[in-house]
Design a protein around this motif. Structure first.
Motif: not given
Length: 64
Positions: A27-37
């Motif tokens: 989940i922590k690995a995916v959070l930055p990708q989510l935040e960018v969008n």
């Protein structure tokens, strides 16, 4: 989070038998990708991380 700022709380639970530490790392690995969008005005803030206590327990066992 306060009375003046609306919030959406997303509760993520691991499936039975899944490794909690692995789930949180993923989940922590995916959070930055989510935040960018998301719009800049939306902030993603983890409220609870159960791996803090789990990692401390693992460290204690390794030390013993």
């Amino acid at each position: 989070m306060d009375d003046e700022n609306p919030a959406v709380i997303l509760n993520i639970q691991r499936q039975p038998g899944a490794n909690t530490i692995s789930v949180v790392k993923a989940i922590k690995a995916v959070l930055p990708q989510l935040e960018v969008n998301l719009p800049a005005s939306i902030k993603v803030t983890p409220l609870t991380d159960l791996t803090t206590a789990i990692n401390a327990s693992v460290d204690d066992v390794e030390l013993s």
